[in-house]
Design a protein around this motif. Structure first.
Motif, PDB file in Angstrom:
ATOM      1  N   ILE A 151       0.199  47.545  17.884  1.00  0.00           N
ATOM      2  CA  ILE A 151      -1.014  46.833  17.461  1.00  0.00           C
ATOM      3  C   ILE A 151      -0.885  46.533  15.972  1.00  0.00           C
ATOM      4  O   ILE A 151      -0.625  47.439  15.172  1.00  0.00           O
ATOM      5  N   CYS A 152      -1.045  45.267  15.610  1.00  0.00           N
ATOM      6  CA  CYS A 152      -0.961  44.857  14.205  1.00  0.00           C
ATOM      7  C   CYS A 152      -2.218  44.065  13.846  1.00  0.00           C
ATOM      8  O   CYS A 152      -2.664  43.212  14.628  1.00  0.00           O
ATOM      9  N   LYS A 153      -2.746  44.367  12.673  1.00  0.00           N
ATOM     10  CA  LYS A 153      -3.882  43.586  12.178  1.00  0.00           C
ATOM     11  C   LYS A 153      -3.504  42.981  10.832  1.00  0.00           C
ATOM     12  O   LYS A 153      -2.886  43.612   9.988  1.00  0.00           O
ATOM     13  N   LYS A 154      -3.881  41.716  10.661  1.00  0.00           N
ATOM     14  CA  LYS A 154      -3.581  40.981   9.432  1.00  0.00           C
ATOM     15  C   LYS A 154      -4.911  40.624   8.765  1.00  0.00           C
ATOM     16  O   LYS A 154      -5.817  40.105   9.427  1.00  0.00           O
ATOM     17  N   TYR A 155      -5.008  40.886   7.474  1.00  0.00           N
ATOM     18  CA  TYR A 155      -6.267  40.649   6.779  1.00  0.00           C
ATOM     19  C   TYR A 155      -5.995  40.349   5.310  1.00  0.00           C
ATOM     20  O   TYR A 155      -4.892  40.616   4.793  1.00  0.00           O
ATOM     21  N   TYR A 156      -7.012  39.791   4.636  1.00  0.00           N
ATOM     22  CA  TYR A 156      -6.902  39.564   3.200  1.00  0.00           C
ATOM     23  C   TYR A 156      -6.853  40.913   2.477  1.00  0.00           C
ATOM     24  O   TYR A 156      -7.567  41.861   2.836  1.00  0.00           O
ATOM     25  N   LYS A 157      -6.043  40.975   1.441  1.00  0.00           N
ATOM     26  CA  LYS A 157      -5.806  42.242   0.744  1.00  0.00           C
ATOM     27  C   LYS A 157      -7.087  42.830   0.176  1.00  0.00           C
ATOM     28  O   LYS A 157      -7.339  44.036   0.240  1.00  0.00           O
ATOM     29  N   ARG A 158      -7.923  42.009  -0.395  1.00  0.00           N
ATOM     30  CA  ARG A 158      -9.168  42.471  -1.004  1.00  0.00           C
ATOM     31  C   ARG A 158     -10.173  41.340  -0.953  1.00  0.00           C
ATOM     32  O   ARG A 158      -9.816  40.169  -0.997  1.00  0.00           O
ATOM     33  N   GLY A 159     -11.457  41.683  -0.858  1.00  0.00           N
ATOM     34  CA  GLY A 159     -12.454  40.640  -0.850  1.00  0.00           C
ATOM     35  C   GLY A 159     -13.863  41.170  -0.735  1.00  0.00           C
ATOM     36  O   GLY A 159     -14.106  42.273  -0.233  1.00  0.00           O
ATOM     37  N   SER A 160     -14.767  40.402  -1.260  1.00  0.00           N
ATOM     38  CA  SER A 160     -16.194  40.670  -1.110  1.00  0.00           C
ATOM     39  C   SER A 160     -16.878  39.329  -0.875  1.00  0.00           C
ATOM     40  O   SER A 160     -16.447  38.303  -1.402  1.00  0.00           O
ATOM     41  N   LEU A 161     -17.939  39.362  -0.087  1.00  0.00           N
ATOM     42  CA  LEU A 161     -18.532  38.113   0.365  1.00  0.00           C
ATOM     43  C   LEU A 161     -20.039  38.276   0.481  1.00  0.00           C
ATOM     44  O   LEU A 161     -20.530  39.264   1.047  1.00  0.00           O
ATOM     45  N   GLU A 162     -20.786  37.314  -0.078  1.00  0.00           N
ATOM     46  CA  GLU A 162     -22.245  37.280   0.017  1.00  0.00           C
ATOM     47  C   GLU A 162     -22.689  35.847   0.318  1.00  0.00           C
ATOM     48  O   GLU A 162     -22.932  35.052  -0.585  1.00  0.00           O
ATOM     49  N   PRO A 163     -22.786  35.498   1.586  1.00  0.00           N
ATOM     50  CA  PRO A 163     -23.181  34.121   1.925  1.00  0.00           C
ATOM     51  C   PRO A 163     -24.560  33.749   1.414  1.00  0.00           C
ATOM     52  O   PRO A 163     -24.797  32.587   1.050  1.00  0.00           O
ATOM     53  N   SER A 164     -25.485  34.707   1.364  1.00  0.00           N
ATOM     54  CA  SER A 164     -26.840  34.376   0.914  1.00  0.00           C
ATOM     55  C   SER A 164     -26.871  33.951  -0.538  1.00  0.00           C
ATOM     56  O   SER A 164     -27.667  33.086  -0.934  1.00  0.00           O
ATOM     57  N   ASP A 165     -25.983  34.555  -1.349  1.00  0.00           N
ATOM     58  CA  ASP A 165     -25.911  34.194  -2.762  1.00  0.00           C
ATOM     59  C   ASP A 165     -24.862  33.122  -3.039  1.00  0.00           C
ATOM     60  O   ASP A 165     -24.670  32.737  -4.203  1.00  0.00           O
ATOM     61  N   GLU A 166     -24.160  32.714  -1.986  1.00  0.00           N
ATOM     62  CA  GLU A 166     -23.087  31.719  -2.123  1.00  0.00           C
ATOM     63  C   GLU A 166     -22.025  32.182  -3.113  1.00  0.00           C
ATOM     64  O   GLU A 166     -21.543  31.422  -3.948  1.00  0.00           O
ATOM     65  N   THR A 167     -21.669  33.458  -3.005  1.00  0.00           N
ATOM     66  CA  THR A 167     -20.640  34.037  -3.878  1.00  0.00           C
ATOM     67  C   THR A 167     -19.582  34.721  -3.015  1.00  0.00           C
ATOM     68  O   THR A 167     -19.885  35.247  -1.934  1.00  0.00           O
ATOM     69  N   TYR A 168     -18.353  34.703  -3.514  1.00  0.00           N
ATOM     70  CA  TYR A 168     -17.266  35.392  -2.829  1.00  0.00           C
ATOM     71  C   TYR A 168     -16.177  35.741  -3.836  1.00  0.00           C
ATOM     72  O   TYR A 168     -16.049  35.115  -4.898  1.00  0.00           O
ATOM     73  N   ASP A 169     -15.396  36.742  -3.482  1.00  0.00           N
ATOM     74  CA  ASP A 169     -14.255  37.174  -4.290  1.00  0.00           C
ATOM     75  C   ASP A 169     -13.163  37.584  -3.314  1.00  0.00           C
ATOM     76  O   ASP A 169     -13.229  38.657  -2.688  1.00  0.00           O
ATOM     77  N   ILE A 170     -12.167  36.724  -3.153  1.00  0.00           N
ATOM     78  CA  ILE A 170     -11.121  36.921  -2.143  1.00  0.00           C
ATOM     79  C   ILE A 170      -9.750  36.940  -2.811  1.00  0.00           C
ATOM     80  O   ILE A 170      -9.425  36.072  -3.619  1.00  0.00           O
ATOM     81  N   ASP A 171      -8.956  37.939  -2.467  1.00  0.00           N
ATOM     82  CA  ASP A 171      -7.544  37.978  -2.849  1.00  0.00           C
ATOM     83  C   ASP A 171      -6.757  37.356  -1.687  1.00  0.00           C
ATOM     84  O   ASP A 171      -6.728  37.902  -0.576  1.00  0.00           O
TER      85      ASP A 171
END
Length: 558
Positions: A151-171
């Motif tokens: 079983i392998c999972k692939k994901y972004y290394k780091r991130g935070s997301l707030e759709p209500s504030d229209e802000t995100y921080d994605i590596d």
């Protein structure tokens, strides 16, 4: 008296030289006439048995029989793979309805459904031996240990997301984490590795579950064939690349067949395989004979052309025109040789498959199918000896250059519509999602298929695109059906009428045909190197084979 003797000797010498020239000319003319005869005419003239025609007839029967036998076996293989894929989807995909949705099998929309579907795969895999009704089981290493499930999972290394504030921080860097587990205890993975299943769905790209299975195709036993053993690499993908709230589930299978290591079967399957191997060997022998006879005919034709060219150069100081040269270069022989080579390669692959040394069913089917196609196309050569059937061949040859040029011009317009439809309508219509699908859709519209469906399936949520699609489809259909397709048919019809008129009124004679008719007067070459006949032929170049209605005692060149 001495002068009289010298004069008589000189006259006898000149007369003997003229006699030798006449004999040489008549010999060449007889050889040319014989070369252009049909097999039946050759038999009536010199009692030569038409071995080449007999071999071709035998080859058609044998290759067609071989193709049918292989096709039936290949259908069993394809059916086994397709049904195995369907069975595995029903075993491992929770909620699978039996029909794929677009290009995926199942879609889930909640986190709980994702976990349920994920753990369902592990539970089903751990008890595969008790669930499957087919001869399929876990794959093993050479030492007998079972291959693990991964079983392998692939994901972004780091991130935070707030759709209500229209802000995100994605590596944007991706990480892949995998774990493996023994097959029969795969259902314990969720408790032993709980942290692995702690998923941040806004960072998750996909999850892939990979495992290997083994199976045996036993249905071939009923058809007197040895069963094949199969290795299946199964990959189940939870696709979350769009991050749209819809997780798509895919099940892909990479299958490979091979000879079983240890087998024993009683009955007639092995004996039947031996008979098929002998039959395939005989097919190869017939094809080699056919290729050798056609190669011999090509060599004889080249030598005859050299004799004819030398004779014209020595006696008339002329070169043989291109039309006459093409009469000696018989493309049917080349077609037969190519079909023989393909049949030989396909037969060898078929023998290897029956001996379980190879498993390339698709490659073998391509070679056998193409060779059978060319063999049956080659039958047209013998139909060409009959005048009524020869009209079709001459029409195809005459129309081909014009049709090819016309298709090149129409193809530019077709490509323009293809690219335009893909970029504009692709996001809104499933038939325009890819370039190949657009080309196929437009070709269907060109032939009048699925017109209403193509119009009706377009999503009308975007008014501008909807209006553009109507203008796009109406213009394409009107242009290609009412103009391009009509012109295409007119080109072929025009060539057919031209051939019919020439057969009724006669073609301009070429040097070769005049020579066969016994003519002695050949047009003097002009300064540009063309004779009057060649100039006339160049005007009617679409007629590839120039003929005149000859008397009964003259052989038609075909």
């Amino acid at each position: 008296m001495e002068l009289l003797v010298r004069y008589l000797n000189r006259s006898n010498s000149v007369g003997s030289d003229m006699t030798l020239d006449l004999i040489k000319e008549e010999s060449l003319r007889d050889d040319l006439r014989y070369y252009f005869m049909s097999p039946c005419e050759k038999y009536r003239t010199r009692r030569h048995i038409p071995w080449k025609m007999g071999v071709q007839i035998l080859k058609i029967v044998m290759i067609t029989t071989q193709l049918i036998l292989f096709g039936l076996n290949n259908q069993l293989v394809v059916a086994y793979k397709e049904e195995t894929t369907m069975a595995l989807k029903n075993l491992f995909l929770k909620g699978y309805s039996g029909v794929d949705e677009d290009d995926y099998s199942v879609a889930v929309y909640t986190q709980q459904h994702v976990f349920d579907s994920l753990f369902y795969v592990l539970d089903q895999y751990s008890q595969l031996d008790q669930l499957s009704v087919g001869p399929i089981s876990y794959a093993e290493e050479e030492d007998g240990t079972l291959l693990p499930l991964t079983i392998c999972k692939k994901y972004y290394k780091r991130g935070s997301l707030e759709p209500s504030d229209e802000t995100y921080d994605i590596d944007a860097h991706l990480e892949t984490v995998c774990l493996s587990h023994e097959p029969r205890t795969a259902n314990m993975t969720k408790t032993q590795n709980a942290s692995f299943f702690d998923l941040d769905f806004y960072r998750l790209i996909d999850i892939k579950i990979t495992f290997q299975l083994k199976g045996i195709n036993l249905q071939t036993v009923r058809h007197r064939e040895l069963p094949d053993c199969y290795s299946f690499v199964v990959t189940i993908t939870f696709d979350n690349q769009c991050h749209s709230g819809k997780v798509k589930l895919f099940l892909d299978i990479d299958s490979e067949s091979n000879a079983c290591k240890d087998w024993k079967i009683s009955g007639t399957a092995q004996k039947n395989t031996h008979y098929l191997l002998v039959f395939d060997g005989f097919v190869i022998l017939v094809c080699i004979t056919s290729a050798a006879l056609c190669t011999r005919s090509i060599i004889l034709a080249v030598r005859l052309l050299q004799r004819f060219s030398r004779f014209f150069q020595e006696n008339f100081n002329r070169k043989v025109c291109e039309d006459d040269q093409s009469e000696f270069l018989n493309g049917w022989y080349v077609l037969v040789i190519v079909s023989d080579l393909l049949a030989i390669i396909g037969s060898i692959l078929k023998m290897e498959i029956q001996a379980k040394s190879l498993t390339s069913y698709d490659v073998c089917s391509i070679f056998l199918g193409t060779s059978t196609l060319l063999v049956w196309v080659g039958v047209i050569r013998y139909l060409g000896y009959f005048q009524k059937y020869n009209v079709l061949i001459l029409t195809m040859k005459a129309a081909f250059p014009k049709v090819l040029r016309f298709c090149c011009c129409a193809g530019m317009i077709y490509l323009g519509y293809t690219f335009c439809g893909w970029i504009v309508l692709g996001p809104y219509h499933e038939k325009f999602e890819g370039l190949s699908r657009v080309a196929e859709c437009l070709f269907s519209l060109l032939n009048g298929d699925d017109m209403f469906t193509t119009f009706a399936q377009l999503k009308d949520k975007n008014t501008l695109v909807w209006l553009f699609s109507r203008a796009y489809l109406y213009s394409f259909i009107s242009l290609f059906i009412y103009m391009v397709l009509s012109l295409f048919i007119a080109l072929i019809t025009d060539s057919y009428e031209t051939i019919k008129n020439y057969q009724r009124d006669g073609f301009p004679l070429t040097d070769l045909q005049k020579f066969l008719l016994g003519h002695k007067d050949f047009p003097v070459q002009e300064e540009n190197g063309q004779t009057e006949v060649e100039l006339s032929n160049s005007i009617h170049r679409s007629c590839c084979c120039q003929r005149v209605a000859p008397p009964d005692d003259v052989i038609l060149i075909t």
